[in-house]
Design a protein around this motif. Structure first.
Motif, PDB file in Angstrom:
ATOM      1  N   VAL A  27      18.798  22.258 -14.071  1.00  0.00           N
ATOM      2  CA  VAL A  27      19.839  22.973 -14.817  1.00  0.00           C
ATOM      3  C   VAL A  27      19.726  22.759 -16.319  1.00  0.00           C
ATOM      4  CG1 VAL A  27      21.461  22.925 -12.890  1.00  0.00           C
ATOM      5  CG2 VAL A  27      21.428  21.018 -14.507  1.00  0.00           C
ATOM      6  N   LYS A  28      18.944  21.763 -16.743  1.00  0.00           N
ATOM      7  CA  LYS A  28      18.796  21.478 -18.168  1.00  0.00           C
ATOM      8  C   LYS A  28      17.596  22.195 -18.798  1.00  0.00           C
ATOM      9  CE  LYS A  28      20.992  16.924 -17.854  1.00  0.00           C
ATOM     10  NZ  LYS A  28      20.835  15.460 -18.108  1.00  0.00           N
ATOM     11  N   THR A  29      16.805  22.872 -17.950  1.00  0.00           N
ATOM     12  CA  THR A  29      15.631  23.587 -18.485  1.00  0.00           C
ATOM     13  C   THR A  29      15.595  25.026 -17.968  1.00  0.00           C
ATOM     14  OG1 THR A  29      14.287  22.655 -16.685  1.00  0.00           O
ATOM     15  CG2 THR A  29      14.266  21.486 -18.798  1.00  0.00           C
ATOM     16  N   GLY A  60      12.482  16.536 -23.535  1.00  0.00           N
ATOM     17  CA  GLY A  60      13.101  15.319 -23.013  1.00  0.00           C
ATOM     18  C   GLY A  60      13.898  15.520 -21.748  1.00  0.00           C
ATOM     19  N   GLU A  61      14.226  16.787 -21.422  1.00  0.00           N
ATOM     20  CA  GLU A  61      15.012  17.080 -20.223  1.00  0.00           C
ATOM     21  C   GLU A  61      14.137  17.496 -19.043  1.00  0.00           C
ATOM     22  OE1 GLU A  61      18.022  16.347 -20.166  1.00  0.00           O
ATOM     23  OE2 GLU A  61      18.478  16.154 -22.302  1.00  0.00           O
ATOM     24  N   LEU A 151       6.343   6.449 -19.197  1.00  0.00           N
ATOM     25  CA  LEU A 151       5.973   7.869 -19.234  1.00  0.00           C
ATOM     26  C   LEU A 151       6.230   8.503 -20.602  1.00  0.00           C
ATOM     27  CD1 LEU A 151       4.730  10.096 -17.569  1.00  0.00           C
ATOM     28  CD2 LEU A 151       7.009  10.695 -16.726  1.00  0.00           C
ATOM     29  N   PRO A 152       7.391   8.267 -21.252  1.00  0.00           N
ATOM     30  CA  PRO A 152       7.576   8.817 -22.606  1.00  0.00           C
ATOM     31  C   PRO A 152       6.535   8.301 -23.600  1.00  0.00           C
ATOM     32  CG  PRO A 152       9.688   8.178 -21.701  1.00  0.00           C
ATOM     33  CD  PRO A 152       8.648   7.656 -20.761  1.00  0.00           C
ATOM     34  N   GLY A 169      11.299  13.002 -27.732  1.00  0.00           N
ATOM     35  CA  GLY A 169      12.412  12.645 -28.603  1.00  0.00           C
ATOM     36  C   GLY A 169      12.429  11.194 -29.047  1.00  0.00           C
ATOM     37  N   ILE A 170      11.382  10.435 -28.711  1.00  0.00           N
ATOM     38  CA  ILE A 170      11.384   9.007 -29.045  1.00  0.00           C
ATOM     39  C   ILE A 170      10.741   8.718 -30.397  1.00  0.00           C
ATOM     40  CG2 ILE A 170      11.257   8.436 -26.592  1.00  0.00           C
ATOM     41  CD1 ILE A 170       8.331   7.608 -27.071  1.00  0.00           C
TER      42      ILE A 170
END
Length: 212
Positions: A27-29, A60-61, A151-152, A169-170
């Protein structure tokens, strides 16, 4: 050229279908989008990791599976002669062709009815291995300096190596040392892990008359 076009087409199709399947219910993408919008955004997000580095959905989502898929696409990168990074589509294609020949028990690697010189295969494996050492090494160092998930960090390093520009976003939260490591990775990825080695390798001596 034929190899580059073939690998590019396969990566676009596999990437689009992969992102569409993995993000369809997120739902965020892609979740709230219509069918056409989902396909268009999945296609765009499958192409951009190997080229420009733009994003039409919040990176990030994305699900962990989609992020890892983007890592693979960024690592492969663009085609030779372009300004894109990565190990290049032809390098990836040669490695896959060599593995397929090995599985089939063939002594030679043949593409489009032509034998690929062994030296080209060796170079492809060397480029991929050097790139892998760089990405894995920098990711390992960042796991020590940064308090962020694995993973990020892997995504950030691969994006820097491929000079993609995508981030979960990091980036603003990295430490000074972490930013320096990312800068070094960008430079190494842009110049190419084997550029210096290739330049030195051109200084060949007179070939000996006796070989092992």
């Amino acid at each position: 050229s034929r190899l580059a076009l073939m690998v590019t087409a396969l990566l676009i199709v596999i990437g689009t279908l992969g992102i569409l399947a993995l993000e369809n219910n997120n739902v965020k993408t892609l979740g709230p989008m219509s069918g056409g919008e989902k396909i268009l955004n999945a296609w765009f997000q499958a192409v951009t990791p190997r080229t420009a580095g733009f994003n039409s959905v919040a990176i990030g989502e994305l699900t962990s599976s989609s992020i890892f898929l983007l890592v693979v696409l960024m690592f492969i990168g663009a085609s030779p002669g372009s300004t894109g990074g990565g190990i290049k589509t032809t390098t990836f294609g040669l490695i896959m062709a060599a593995l397929w020949s090995l599985i089939r028990g063939k002594d030679d690697v043949v593409l489009f009815g032509r034998k690929v010189p062994v030296l080209n295969i060796v170079k492809a494996f060397c480029v991929a291995f050097a790139a892998m050492v760089l990405v894995v090494g920098m990711t390992f160092l960042l796991t020590i300096t940064e308090k962020v998930g694995f993973l990020p960090l892997l995504f950030e390093v691969t994006s820097a190596f491929g000079t993609v520009g995508l981030s979960t976003g990091i980036t603003p939260n990295l430490s000074t040392l972490g930013r320096i490591l990312i800068i070094i990775t960008m430079f190494a990825g842009r110049v190419g892990p084997l550029t210096i080695a290739t330049a030195l390798g051109r200084r060949r001596r007179t070939p000996p008359t006796i070989h092992y």
